[in-house]
Design an enzyme around this catalytic site. Structure first.
Site, PDB file in Angstrom:
ATOM      1  N   GLY A 118     -55.328   3.511  67.917  1.00 30.96           N
ATOM      2  CA  GLY A 118     -55.874   3.359  66.578  1.00 30.96           C
ATOM      3  C   GLY A 118     -55.987   4.686  65.852  1.00 30.96           C
ATOM      4  N   ASP A 143     -59.436  -4.259  65.196  1.00 32.83           N
ATOM      5  CA  ASP A 143     -60.088  -4.207  63.874  1.00 32.83           C
ATOM      6  C   ASP A 143     -59.088  -4.228  62.713  1.00 32.83           C
ATOM      7  OD1 ASP A 143     -62.345  -3.998  65.366  1.00 32.83           O
ATOM      8  OD2 ASP A 143     -63.047  -2.106  64.540  1.00 32.83           O
TER       9      ASP A 143
END
Ligand code: F6P
Length: 381
Positions: A118, A143
């Site tokens: 990420g 997410d």
């Protein structure tokens, strides 16, 4: 000419890590390139700990497509530009050990490092690229908040798990005339909450991007009751906060220096209690937690991860280093890691994954927001 490359998986686990690894290895094998995997993310790079990955015979990368997690592990606390080192007297200091990693890459003879991760992982990847290492990133996180791409791998599986939870919560909600609250992950971005609320037919979705007014949520639930619907489903992202209020914190975590080390959690319980008081209906909270990160990837994530793995290897073959494989307008593309980190330019000082990071948040003109509002999902405002 690429001869040897290495993959590292970094950050919180997601479903699809292995599918990306497999796709990179297979594409590498088709080009007679040896592919290795660092163990436990950037920690493996620092400790020079790597294994050969192969899909031949009993190779490590064989049969891994449906497997959750990462066959080469992952690390959530390994910012090697700001690494936690214990001194002999027991005190702790933070050191820049990136040069040790660069020497390890040189010694091993790796022509390119693939960084699966990420925002924080890609921040370190950008820092390595700045120091001359050939790096290609692949965007990971449940997410779905990595900048410059429309979707990250692992996200679809998380949404599917949340959707199934909403389906199941409907049963108890309807049977016992209760408000069922589901707390899902989503630190700074509410993609999981929003999309699973639409997929599962929830009545309310509270996301970090829209500070909520609990009275508006209660009114929505009361209006449903007046129409004979004596239950409601409320999905809350862990990072959701009330207007003029703050996020709910469960405690601290130690994910290294320069990251947001607050451990989120508890907002679902808070919301359930307040709604019970305001509506007079019974309310219960369920926190989905790490269920969203584990297990076998969905068909969508298997395909997306495979596409990303192939694209990453293609970028390496084309010599497009310092980039991230991305999805733009539904097509595979690439972005410069420099753009991915945005204003977060200082080398090593912060690892990313902070409130100030260049993360991709839900925008008010996004199709999902417009869709949710049009079918009457209350977004807390
Ligand atoms: O970034 C993904 C995420 O799942 C967040 O939604 C969550 O806050 C965080 O990871 C938790 O990570 P961990 O507990 O593994 O540090």
């Amino acid at each position: 000419m690429l001869k040897k490359v290495a993959i590292l998986a970094n950050g919180g686990d997601v479903s699809g890590f292995n599918a990306v690894i497999r796709a990179i290895v297979k594409t590498a094998e088709n080009h007679n390139i040896e592919c290795y995997g660092y163990i436990d993310g950037y920690n493996g790079l620092l400790k020079n700990d790597y294994v050969l990955l192969s899909t031949a015979g009993n190779g490590d990368a064989k049969g891994i497509l449906p497997k959750g997690g990462s066959i080469i592990g992952s690390s959530t606390n390994s910012n090697v530009f700001h690494y936690k080192v214990k001194k002999e007297d027991g005190t702790v200091e933070y050191k820049d050990l990136s040069d040790v990693c660069i020497q390890n890459i040189k010694d091993a003879g790796f022509d390119c490092i693939f960084t699966l991760g990420g925002d924080g992982t890609q921040k370190s990847a950008r820092d390595f690229a700045t120091k001359g290492v050939n790096v290609i990133g692949v965007p990971k996180t449940i997410d779905n908040d990595v900048a410059c791409t429309e979707i990250t791998f692992g996200y679809n599986t998380a949404v599917s798990v949340a959707m199934e939870a909403i389906d199941r919560l409907h049963t108890t909600g309807e049977t016992h005339h209760r408000i069922m609250v589901l707390e899902v992950m989503g630190r700074y971005a509410g993609w999981i909450a929003l999309e699973s609320a639409i997929a599962g037919g929830a009545d309310v979705a509270l996301i970090p991007e829209i500070p909520y007014d609990i009275n508006r949520v209660a009114t929505k639930i009361e209006n449903r009751k007046k129409r004979g619907k004596e239950f409601s489903i409320v999905v809350v992202a862990e990072g959701a906060k009330p207007i003029n209020g703050d996020i709910t914190i469960m405690g601290k975590r130690d994910n290294g220096a320069g990251v947001d080390n607050t451990k989120l959690g508890g907002v679902g319980q808070v919301v359930a209690k307040q709604l019970e008081e305001l509506t007079g209906l019974e309310a219960r909270n369920t926190t989905l937690g790490y269920m969203q990160r584990g297990g076998s990837p969905t068909a969508f994530d298997r395909v997306l991860s495979t596409k990303y793995g192939v694209k990453a290897m293609q970028l390496a073959l084309e010599g497009k280093f310092g980039t991230l494989a991305v999805m733009k307008n539904g097509k595979l593309d690439y972005a410069l890691l420099e753009d991915v980190v945005g204003n977060n330019k200082e080398i090593g000082a912060v690892s990313g994954n902070t409130a100030e990071s260049n993360i991709r948040k839900v925008t008010m003109d996004h199709d999902l927001v417009i869709t949710a509002r049009n079918i009457g999902i209350n977004l807390g405002d």
